[in-house]
Structure formats: C-alpha cells, structure tokens
Design an enzyme around this catalytic site. Sequence first.
Site, PDB file in Angstrom:
ATOM      1  N   ASP A  76      47.280  41.037  26.696  1.00  0.00           N
ATOM      2  CA  ASP A  76      47.903  40.367  25.557  1.00  0.00           C
ATOM      3  C   ASP A  76      47.936  41.299  24.347  1.00  0.00           C
ATOM      4  O   ASP A  76      48.913  41.354  23.601  1.00  0.00           O
ATOM      5  CB  ASP A  76      47.118  39.082  25.246  1.00  0.00           C
ATOM      6  CG  ASP A  76      46.902  38.275  26.517  1.00  0.00           C
ATOM      7  OD1 ASP A  76      47.894  37.847  27.104  1.00  0.00           O
ATOM      8  OD2 ASP A  76      45.737  38.135  26.952  1.00  0.00           O
ATOM      9  N   ARG A  92      50.617  43.883  24.957  1.00  0.00           N
ATOM     10  CA  ARG A  92      51.940  43.266  24.787  1.00  0.00           C
ATOM     11  C   ARG A  92      52.293  43.187  23.302  1.00  0.00           C
ATOM     12  O   ARG A  92      53.415  43.505  22.894  1.00  0.00           O
ATOM     13  CB  ARG A  92      51.928  41.854  25.386  1.00  0.00           C
ATOM     14  CG  ARG A  92      51.945  41.850  26.906  1.00  0.00           C
ATOM     15  CD  ARG A  92      51.624  40.460  27.463  1.00  0.00           C
ATOM     16  NE  ARG A  92      51.857  40.403  28.899  1.00  0.00           N
ATOM     17  CZ  ARG A  92      51.439  39.424  29.687  1.00  0.00           C
ATOM     18  NH1 ARG A  92      50.735  38.403  29.177  1.00  0.00           N
ATOM     19  NH2 ARG A  92      51.701  39.437  30.973  1.00  0.00           N
ATOM     20  N   ALA A 139      41.124  42.424  46.529  1.00  0.00           N
ATOM     21  CA  ALA A 139      41.682  43.742  46.859  1.00  0.00           C
ATOM     22  C   ALA A 139      43.020  43.678  47.582  1.00  0.00           C
ATOM     23  O   ALA A 139      43.803  44.619  47.514  1.00  0.00           O
ATOM     24  CB  ALA A 139      40.670  44.515  47.708  1.00  0.00           C
ATOM     25  N   ALA A 140      43.293  42.543  48.251  1.00  0.00           N
ATOM     26  CA  ALA A 140      44.568  42.438  48.969  1.00  0.00           C
ATOM     27  C   ALA A 140      45.687  41.924  48.069  1.00  0.00           C
ATOM     28  O   ALA A 140      46.840  41.852  48.488  1.00  0.00           O
ATOM     29  CB  ALA A 140      44.407  41.502  50.168  1.00  0.00           C
ATOM     30  N   GLY A 141      45.363  41.571  46.831  1.00  0.00           N
ATOM     31  CA  GLY A 141      46.345  40.930  45.954  1.00  0.00           C
ATOM     32  C   GLY A 141      47.252  41.928  45.242  1.00  0.00           C
ATOM     33  O   GLY A 141      47.111  43.141  45.378  1.00  0.00           O
ATOM     34  N   ASN A 176      37.288  27.846  40.931  1.00  0.00           N
ATOM     35  CA  ASN A 176      36.971  29.186  40.427  1.00  0.00           C
ATOM     36  C   ASN A 176      35.526  29.286  39.950  1.00  0.00           C
ATOM     37  O   ASN A 176      34.890  30.323  40.106  1.00  0.00           O
ATOM     38  CB  ASN A 176      37.962  29.585  39.343  1.00  0.00           C
ATOM     39  CG  ASN A 176      39.243  30.081  39.990  1.00  0.00           C
ATOM     40  OD1 ASN A 176      39.232  31.077  40.687  1.00  0.00           O
ATOM     41  ND2 ASN A 176      40.328  29.339  39.825  1.00  0.00           N
ATOM     42  N   HIS A 235      42.541  33.765  27.201  1.00  0.00           N
ATOM     43  CA  HIS A 235      43.737  34.350  27.821  1.00  0.00           C
ATOM     44  C   HIS A 235      44.556  33.202  28.388  1.00  0.00           C
ATOM     45  O   HIS A 235      44.442  32.839  29.552  1.00  0.00           O
ATOM     46  CB  HIS A 235      43.363  35.350  28.922  1.00  0.00           C
ATOM     47  CG  HIS A 235      44.560  35.741  29.738  1.00  0.00           C
ATOM     48  ND1 HIS A 235      45.600  36.467  29.214  1.00  0.00           N
ATOM     49  CD2 HIS A 235      44.920  35.459  31.015  1.00  0.00           C
ATOM     50  CE1 HIS A 235      46.527  36.628  30.140  1.00  0.00           C
ATOM     51  NE2 HIS A 235      46.146  36.019  31.236  1.00  0.00           N
TER      52      HIS A 235
HETATM   53  P1  NAX Z   1      47.062  37.505  44.152  1.00  0.00           P
HETATM   54  O1  NAX Z   1      47.157  36.078  44.542  1.00  0.00           O
HETATM   55  O2  NAX Z   1      48.139  38.443  44.526  1.00  0.00           O
HETATM   56  O3  NAX Z   1      45.696  38.104  44.724  1.00  0.00           O
HETATM   57  C1  NAX Z   1      44.483  37.436  44.608  1.00  0.00           C
HETATM   58  C2  NAX Z   1      43.564  37.959  45.692  1.00  0.00           C
HETATM   59  O4  NAX Z   1      42.266  37.427  45.451  1.00  0.00           O
HETATM   60  C3  NAX Z   1      43.977  37.551  47.105  1.00  0.00           C
HETATM   61  O5  NAX Z   1      43.974  38.682  47.951  1.00  0.00           O
HETATM   62  C4  NAX Z   1      42.883  36.556  47.505  1.00  0.00           C
HETATM   63  O6  NAX Z   1      42.619  36.564  48.898  1.00  0.00           O
HETATM   64  C5  NAX Z   1      41.710  37.095  46.705  1.00  0.00           C
HETATM   65  N1  NAX Z   1      40.601  36.159  46.539  1.00  0.00           N
HETATM   66  C6  NAX Z   1      40.632  34.820  46.377  1.00  0.00           C
HETATM   67  N2  NAX Z   1      39.383  34.325  46.310  1.00  0.00           N
HETATM   68  C7  NAX Z   1      38.546  35.372  46.419  1.00  0.00           C
HETATM   69  C8  NAX Z   1      37.137  35.488  46.440  1.00  0.00           C
HETATM   70  N3  NAX Z   1      36.344  34.418  46.337  1.00  0.00           N
HETATM   71  N4  NAX Z   1      36.603  36.731  46.559  1.00  0.00           N
HETATM   72  C9  NAX Z   1      37.382  37.815  46.680  1.00  0.00           C
HETATM   73  N5  NAX Z   1      38.731  37.753  46.691  1.00  0.00           N
HETATM   74  C10 NAX Z   1      39.299  36.548  46.554  1.00  0.00           C
HETATM   75  O7  NAX Z   1      46.829  37.484  42.561  1.00  0.00           O
HETATM   76  P2  NAX Z   1      47.080  38.634  41.490  1.00  0.00           P
HETATM   77  O8  NAX Z   1      48.489  38.592  41.051  1.00  0.00           O
HETATM   78  O9  NAX Z   1      46.524  39.912  41.982  1.00  0.00           O
HETATM   79  O10 NAX Z   1      46.229  38.061  40.261  1.00  0.00           O
HETATM   80  C11 NAX Z   1      44.826  37.942  40.358  1.00  0.00           C
HETATM   81  C12 NAX Z   1      44.294  37.115  39.216  1.00  0.00           C
HETATM   82  O11 NAX Z   1      44.529  37.753  37.959  1.00  0.00           O
HETATM   83  C13 NAX Z   1      44.923  35.728  39.086  1.00  0.00           C
HETATM   84  O12 NAX Z   1      43.899  34.787  38.838  1.00  0.00           O
HETATM   85  C14 NAX Z   1      45.804  35.856  37.860  1.00  0.00           C
HETATM   86  O13 NAX Z   1      46.029  34.613  37.226  1.00  0.00           O
HETATM   87  C15 NAX Z   1      44.962  36.778  37.020  1.00  0.00           C
HETATM   88  N6  NAX Z   1      45.601  37.448  35.897  1.00  0.00           N
HETATM   89  C16 NAX Z   1      44.873  37.617  34.771  1.00  0.00           C
HETATM   90  C17 NAX Z   1      45.348  38.288  33.660  1.00  0.00           C
HETATM   91  C18 NAX Z   1      44.520  38.472  32.433  1.00  0.00           C
HETATM   92  O14 NAX Z   1      45.071  38.987  31.446  1.00  0.00           O
HETATM   93  N7  NAX Z   1      43.251  38.092  32.390  1.00  0.00           N
HETATM   94  C19 NAX Z   1      46.737  38.822  33.653  1.00  0.00           C
HETATM   95  C20 NAX Z   1      47.296  39.015  35.013  1.00  0.00           C
HETATM   96  C21 NAX Z   1      46.956  37.934  36.011  1.00  0.00           C
HETATM   97  O15 NAX Z   1      47.823  36.855  35.787  1.00  0.00           O
END
Ligand code: NAX
Length: 322
Positions: A159, A162, A12-14, A105, A187
């Site tokens: 994707d 896009r 949620a903070a991301g 993960n 993905h």
């Molecule tokens: P951010 O790094 O900005 O935010 C991730 C957040 O997840 C952080 O606040 C972190 O504290 C939190 N987090 C980490 N471990 C956790 C856990 N065990 N439980 C709850 N929260 C946890 O990343 P953001 O840019 O928001 O991207 C999030 C994810 O989406 C990444 O893995 C990214 O690679 C993935 N994506 C996937 C896409 C898709 O099409 N499937 C596209 C967009 C994105 O790249």
Amino acid sequence: QSTPKKIAVTGAAGQICYSLLFRLANGDLYGKSQPIELRLLDLPQAQDAVRGVVMELEDCAFPLLHNIVMTDDPRQAFEGVDAAFLVGSRPRSKGMERRDLLAANAEIFKVQGRAINEVAGRRAKILVVGNPANTNASILIANAPDFNPRQVSSMIRLDHNRALTQLARKAACGVGDIDKLVVWGNHSPTMFADWTYATAAGRPLSETIADDHWYKEVLIPEIARRGTAIIEARGASSAASAANAAIDQMRDWMHGTDGRWTSMAVISQGQYGIPEGLVCGVPVMCEDDDYSVVEGLDLDGFQKSKLDKTIEELVGERDALS
Ligand code: NAX
C-alpha cells in the site's frame, strides 16, 4: 563463503511465491554475496505443485541458492530460520462468512506461531503477508510467548509503494525523492495513506501538489481500492508487486532506512491511541536490524477520524475471534 541464511516461505505453491522465491534466490534480500537456503512450506495437497516450482528454481542455476527444503510440516520449515515470509493463508471460499475466514486463518497462524516459538532462530524476522495479515500477525504473536513480538510484522508496504508512485506522478518527482509518507492501519480498504508529513526533495508534498480534493477523494480511495482494480484488470490478485513489497519491507527492516521513514504494521504499545497488542500500520525508521515507531506526531481531526476507522476494524477482527 558465509553460512547460508535460512529463509522459510509459506504458501510456496501460490502465485505471490511464484515471484518471491525467484527474487530471494537471486539475492534480492541479502545481497549478491550471501548464500541462502529456502524452506518451502505448503499444504500436503500442494506438494506436487511445489515440486514443480522447485524444479524451476533448480533450472535457474542461481549461484546463491545452496539448498531447498520442501515440507508440509511447520516445525521443519521454521527450524533455526533467519527469516520467514508467511504468505500462505486460507482464501475465502463460496458462501464463507468473514468470521469463518478469520477463524480458519487464526487456526493456521496459531499452529505456525507455536512452531516459530519452539524452533525459529531467536533473531528471526517474521513477515506476515497472508490475509487478514494484521490479525494473523496478532494471533501468531499471541501463540509465540517466548518469541520477541518486535520480530513480527505484517505487510503494509504494498500500500505504501502504491501511494508512493501515485504521489510521485502527481508531483512530477521521482519515487525516491519522497520521504515521510505514512500508511496507517489495517491492510484492507480502511487503510489510510497519509501525506501530512510527506516531502519531496525536502518540500512538503501537500504544497507541491496543492490539491486537497485530489488527496482526499482520489488518492486515499484509489490506494484503498487498488487491489480490487488489479483483480478486475488481470483476473488475479496482485502477485509480483506483493512479492516486491515483501522484499522491500524485510530488506529495510534488516538493513535500515538511512534515517528515512517507511510504513510497517507492528505490534502496538499504545502509540497514537492504537490499542496495545493490535498489529497496525504506522510510520517507522529502521536501523541496526530493528525498527522504531516514529512517535509524537500531532494528528488533526481528519487524520484521527481515518485512523479511528481502521483501528475500529482491527478491534472488530480481534473481537470476532475472541
Ligand atoms: P494463492 O492462493 O495463489 O496461494 C496461497 C498458497 O498458500 C497456496 O499454495 C495454498 O496451498 C497455501 N496455503 C494455504 N494454507 C496454508 C498453510 N496452512 N500452510 C502453508 N501454506 C498454505 O495466494 P496468493 O495470491 O499467493 O496470496 C497469498 C496471500 O497473500 C493471500 O492471503 C492474499 O490475500 C495475501 N495478500 C496480501 C497482501 C498484503 O499486502 N498483505 C497483498 C497481496 C495479497 O493479496
């Protein structure tokens, strides 16, 4: 007014959630007459940042947003939820091997899978966004034996969206005119944006565009590299478009596609030679709160080789963990 729908959102903070949460609170998933409750899950060290996001959500005075829960406990986040967006995941840090990233993960999605198994609503829809999204979804399913695996999917819609825009531009039509586009696979850069069946206003897109070289040498690789291109241009990975795609995928899954195709990554039952248990992007249609995989398509040699490559990668991710 009806009972609020409970939506859990992890990470949620991301940055993706900085767009996603406001769209959800605005009614972009369930519509303008359905109140919602948001359950925000993030790590203990991210709770201050989540509090800031909560303050901003409050300051929007969204009429549909009835309650917000902040937590670092997956069980509290998923208790009785109707939908969950699993966005939070462990990014790759310096010197981290791919295998270590997969394992870190896997641990997260194991814990969250168990919590969902125990406490989530049985009809809840779970969309995995955090990468490696397909494999994370497989891990979650394996750790939620009492939860219907068809209620879990991972996001391939970004994707798909896009590719829709690039095809619509090339064919000089609207994105809404295009049907039967498929994005197959993982993905990741091995994904395969496939125009074989795609039509625009009923006419085959491959005939309208009539440029096989563009399809194979420009479209397919550009869709695969689009995420990297955005990082290079913006200095950060796609966020608002990812949030938009997450809502698109969840909304179509819940409310249906009106007989049109879309792409979702769902658990394989062996269709198209995709090993059972892998979560893989395939063509689907959605109706009555459920999806069905479009089956029986004939794949030619080019399609098969592309699909094989992305399946091989998914198998590799699975095997690296076992
Ligand atoms: P951010 O790094 O900005 O935010 C991730 C957040 O997840 C952080 O606040 C972190 O504290 C939190 N987090 C980490 N471990 C956790 C856990 N065990 N439980 C709850 N929260 C946890 O990343 P953001 O840019 O928001 O991207 C999030 C994810 O989406 C990444 O893995 C990214 O690679 C993935 N994506 C996937 C896409 C898709 O099409 N499937 C596209 C967009 C994105 O790249």
